[in-house]
Design an enzyme around this catalytic site. Structure first.
Site, PDB file in Angstrom:
ATOM      1  N   MET A 159       0.970  -1.301   0.042  1.00  0.00           N
ATOM      2  CA  MET A 159       0.034  -0.014  -0.072  1.00  0.00           C
ATOM      3  C   MET A 159       1.058   1.242  -0.092  1.00  0.00           C
ATOM      4  O   MET A 159       0.519   2.343   0.363  1.00  0.00           O
ATOM      5  CB  MET A 159      -1.096   0.065   1.211  1.00  0.00           C
ATOM      6  CG  MET A 159      -1.904  -1.106   0.895  1.00  0.00           C
ATOM      7  SD  MET A 159      -3.459  -0.894   2.110  1.00  0.00           S
ATOM      8  CE  MET A 159      -2.966  -0.568   3.533  1.00  0.00           C
ATOM      9  N   GLY A 160       2.109   1.253  -0.557  1.00  0.00           N
ATOM     10  CA  GLY A 160       2.929   2.336  -0.608  1.00  0.00           C
ATOM     11  C   GLY A 160       3.400   2.578   0.797  1.00  0.00           C
ATOM     12  O   GLY A 160       3.455   1.866   1.847  1.00  0.00           O
ATOM     13  N   LEU A 187       6.571   3.004   1.592  1.00  0.00           N
ATOM     14  CA  LEU A 187       7.340   1.791   1.577  1.00  0.00           C
ATOM     15  C   LEU A 187       8.645   2.034   2.811  1.00  0.00           C
ATOM     16  O   LEU A 187       9.088   3.149   2.904  1.00  0.00           O
ATOM     17  CB  LEU A 187       7.965   1.511   0.443  1.00  0.00           C
ATOM     18  CG  LEU A 187       6.918   1.069  -0.766  1.00  0.00           C
ATOM     19  CD1 LEU A 187       7.879   0.847  -2.047  1.00  0.00           C
ATOM     20  CD2 LEU A 187       6.129   0.066  -0.398  1.00  0.00           C
ATOM     21  N   GLY A 208      10.964  -2.954   5.726  1.00  0.00           N
ATOM     22  CA  GLY A 208      10.166  -4.092   5.672  1.00  0.00           C
ATOM     23  C   GLY A 208       9.715  -4.510   4.142  1.00  0.00           C
ATOM     24  O   GLY A 208       9.870  -5.696   3.820  1.00  0.00           O
ATOM     25  N   HIS A 209       9.219  -3.603   3.548  1.00  0.00           N
ATOM     26  CA  HIS A 209       8.837  -3.859   2.163  1.00  0.00           C
ATOM     27  C   HIS A 209      10.015  -4.137   1.427  1.00  0.00           C
ATOM     28  O   HIS A 209      10.004  -5.034   0.235  1.00  0.00           O
ATOM     29  CB  HIS A 209       8.222  -2.578   1.588  1.00  0.00           C
ATOM     30  CG  HIS A 209       6.922  -2.075   2.292  1.00  0.00           C
ATOM     31  ND1 HIS A 209       7.039  -0.928   3.037  1.00  0.00           N
ATOM     32  CD2 HIS A 209       5.701  -2.514   2.199  1.00  0.00           C
ATOM     33  CE1 HIS A 209       5.412  -0.908   3.403  1.00  0.00           C
ATOM     34  NE2 HIS A 209       4.731  -1.730   3.101  1.00  0.00           N
ATOM     35  N   GLN A 217     -10.296  -2.526   2.223  1.00  0.00           N
ATOM     36  CA  GLN A 217      -9.890  -3.340   3.445  1.00  0.00           C
ATOM     37  C   GLN A 217     -10.039  -2.309   4.409  1.00  0.00           C
ATOM     38  O   GLN A 217      -9.450  -2.714   5.546  1.00  0.00           O
ATOM     39  CB  GLN A 217      -8.514  -3.936   3.208  1.00  0.00           C
ATOM     40  CG  GLN A 217      -7.378  -2.827   2.888  1.00  0.00           C
ATOM     41  CD  GLN A 217      -6.079  -3.861   2.513  1.00  0.00           C
ATOM     42  OE1 GLN A 217      -5.991  -3.997   1.526  1.00  0.00           O
ATOM     43  NE2 GLN A 217      -5.139  -3.798   3.402  1.00  0.00           N
ATOM     44  N   VAL A 235      10.625  -7.485   9.705  1.00  0.00           N
ATOM     45  CA  VAL A 235      11.716  -6.641   9.872  1.00  0.00           C
ATOM     46  C   VAL A 235      11.665  -5.373  11.018  1.00  0.00           C
ATOM     47  O   VAL A 235      10.502  -4.876  11.183  1.00  0.00           O
ATOM     48  CB  VAL A 235      12.241  -5.838   8.470  1.00  0.00           C
ATOM     49  CG1 VAL A 235      13.564  -4.666   8.571  1.00  0.00           C
ATOM     50  CG2 VAL A 235      12.307  -6.798   7.471  1.00  0.00           C
TER      51      VAL A 235
HETATM   52  P1  AMP Z   1       1.533  -2.869   3.593  1.00  0.00           P
HETATM   53  O1  AMP Z   1       1.854  -1.872   2.390  1.00  0.00           O
HETATM   54  O2  AMP Z   1       1.218  -2.430   4.888  1.00  0.00           O
HETATM   55  O3  AMP Z   1       0.059  -3.371   3.040  1.00  0.00           O
HETATM   56  O4  AMP Z   1       2.487  -4.064   3.631  1.00  0.00           O
HETATM   57  C1  AMP Z   1       2.736  -4.889   2.260  1.00  0.00           C
HETATM   58  C2  AMP Z   1       3.430  -5.976   2.649  1.00  0.00           C
HETATM   59  O5  AMP Z   1       4.524  -5.649   3.381  1.00  0.00           O
HETATM   60  C3  AMP Z   1       2.587  -6.963   3.390  1.00  0.00           C
HETATM   61  O6  AMP Z   1       3.025  -8.359   3.070  1.00  0.00           O
HETATM   62  C4  AMP Z   1       3.189  -6.694   4.782  1.00  0.00           C
HETATM   63  O7  AMP Z   1       3.024  -8.057   5.682  1.00  0.00           O
HETATM   64  C5  AMP Z   1       4.676  -6.543   4.547  1.00  0.00           C
HETATM   65  N1  AMP Z   1       5.400  -5.957   5.448  1.00  0.00           N
HETATM   66  C6  AMP Z   1       5.099  -4.769   6.174  1.00  0.00           C
HETATM   67  N2  AMP Z   1       5.682  -4.132   7.490  1.00  0.00           N
HETATM   68  C7  AMP Z   1       6.763  -5.347   7.444  1.00  0.00           C
HETATM   69  C8  AMP Z   1       7.844  -5.478   8.342  1.00  0.00           C
HETATM   70  N3  AMP Z   1       8.116  -4.811   9.145  1.00  0.00           N
HETATM   71  N4  AMP Z   1       8.468  -6.551   7.787  1.00  0.00           N
HETATM   72  C9  AMP Z   1       8.251  -7.461   6.988  1.00  0.00           C
HETATM   73  N5  AMP Z   1       7.151  -7.284   6.215  1.00  0.00           N
HETATM   74  C10 AMP Z   1       6.552  -6.402   6.419  1.00  0.00           C
END
Ligand code: AMP
Length: 285
Positions: free
Chosen positions: A27-28, A30, A33-34, A58, A173
């Site tokens: 969802m950007g 970034l 973790g991303h 969502q 992460v």
């Molecule tokens: P989001 O942009 O929050 O929807 O996350 C996109 C992807 O990044 C999802 O698969 C999340 O689980 C993953 N993600 C978000 N934060 C972390 C993190 N701290 N460590 C690993 N993956 C992450």
């Protein structure tokens, strides 16, 4: 790196590719973790596609859809640095054409635990990920363990709808203090973030207790809550101890030898998620 908002353009590029294609749905806003997801995809696949889409379905009414951080320029820079081949940033109307009615629902798993706290959330996730998979046609897809139940929802979705996609789970992460990285951490100031690292501290305490042989769910939850009490105003919204196959949550008086802990803590108006694997004889503490 190709950057496009157009489904047609994405499809043209995809059609020209052979070999493996890794998809990283985001969802950007970034962060590292991303980036770990992108790096995993880069190391395993011939092509890497990142999607950036703040998915309205969502979010429940009253949640932070409108306020969700949007940082497109920085996001594209991180994608470029990570060796991404294509970034797709669809507009809402492209993924949800006017009159859209079709939804994807994974059933009971989507309604329990985190799904019970956020009704409709996992239906929105399953629906958008189905659309992304149909558009990108990846061979591999990368998801973070931080959103632990979401990962499980995706696994069920892929199994049930026969998607020819390998789901790859990437470890959480964290910031140096232990707080799981999240786009929503941007809502916290540095002091609040430091306080929020207590969530990690509480999970390591739970792990320590478990490793010492105290495996009863009630005792583990009590320890978690006791550490979180040191942040005045923090509210533990969820402490779920799930069976390894996700068939059920363990009851308070049970003492599993292996389990996944999923927590949600509301702190300074932000809902923070984290996860931990408990396994007898395998403490990661
Ligand atoms: P989001 O942009 O929050 O929807 O996350 C996109 C992807 O990044 C999802 O698969 C999340 O689980 C993953 N993600 C978000 N934060 C972390 C993190 N701290 N460590 C690993 N993956 C992450």
């Amino acid at each position: 790196m190709i950057v496009t908002r157009e489904l047609q353009e994405l499809r043209q590029h995809r059609a020209a590719w052979s070999g493996t294609v890794g998809c990283v749905p985001t969802m950007g806003a970034l962060h590292r973790g991303h980036q770990a997801l992108m790096q995993a995809a880069r190391s395993q696949c011939d092509r890497v596609v990142v999607t950036i889409f703040v998915n309205p379905t969502q979010f429940a009414p009253g949640e932070d859809f409108a306020a969700y951080p949007r940082t497109e320029e920085d996001d594209l820079r991180l994608c470029r640095e990570s060796g991404v081949d294509l970034v797709w940033l669809p507009e809402v109307g492209q993924l949800y054409p006017p009159g859209s009615q079709t939804v994807v629902d994974v059933g009971r798993l989507g309604q329990q635990w985190e799904g019970a706290s956020r009704p409709g959330h996992f239906q929105g996730v399953a629906t958008v990920v189905t659309k992304l998979f149909l558009a990108v046609q990846p061979t591999h897809a990368y998801f973070g363990r931080k959103d632990r139940q979401q990962l499980e929802v995706i696994r069920v979705l892929v199994r049930d709808l026969l998607f020819p996609v390998e789901v790859v789970a990437v470890p959480t992460v964290r910031e140096p203090g232990g707080l799981a990285l999240s786009s929503r951490n941007r809502y916290l100031d540095s002091e609040q973030r430091e306080q929020a690292s207590r969530i990690y501290e509480a999970l390591t305490e739970v792990d320590r207790l478990f490793a010492q042989g105290q495996r009863q769910v009630a005792a583990l939850e009590q320890r978690f809550r006791a550490v979180l009490e040191r942040i005045p105003g923090a509210l533990v919204e969820r402490f779920d101890v799930l069976a390894p196959d996700w068939s059920r949550a363990y009851a308070a008086d049970e003492a599993p030898s292996r389990a996944t802990v999923c927590v949600a803590v509301r702190w300074a108006g932000v809902r923070l998620l984290d996860e931990w694997e408990l396994e007898e004889g395998a403490s990661c503490y």
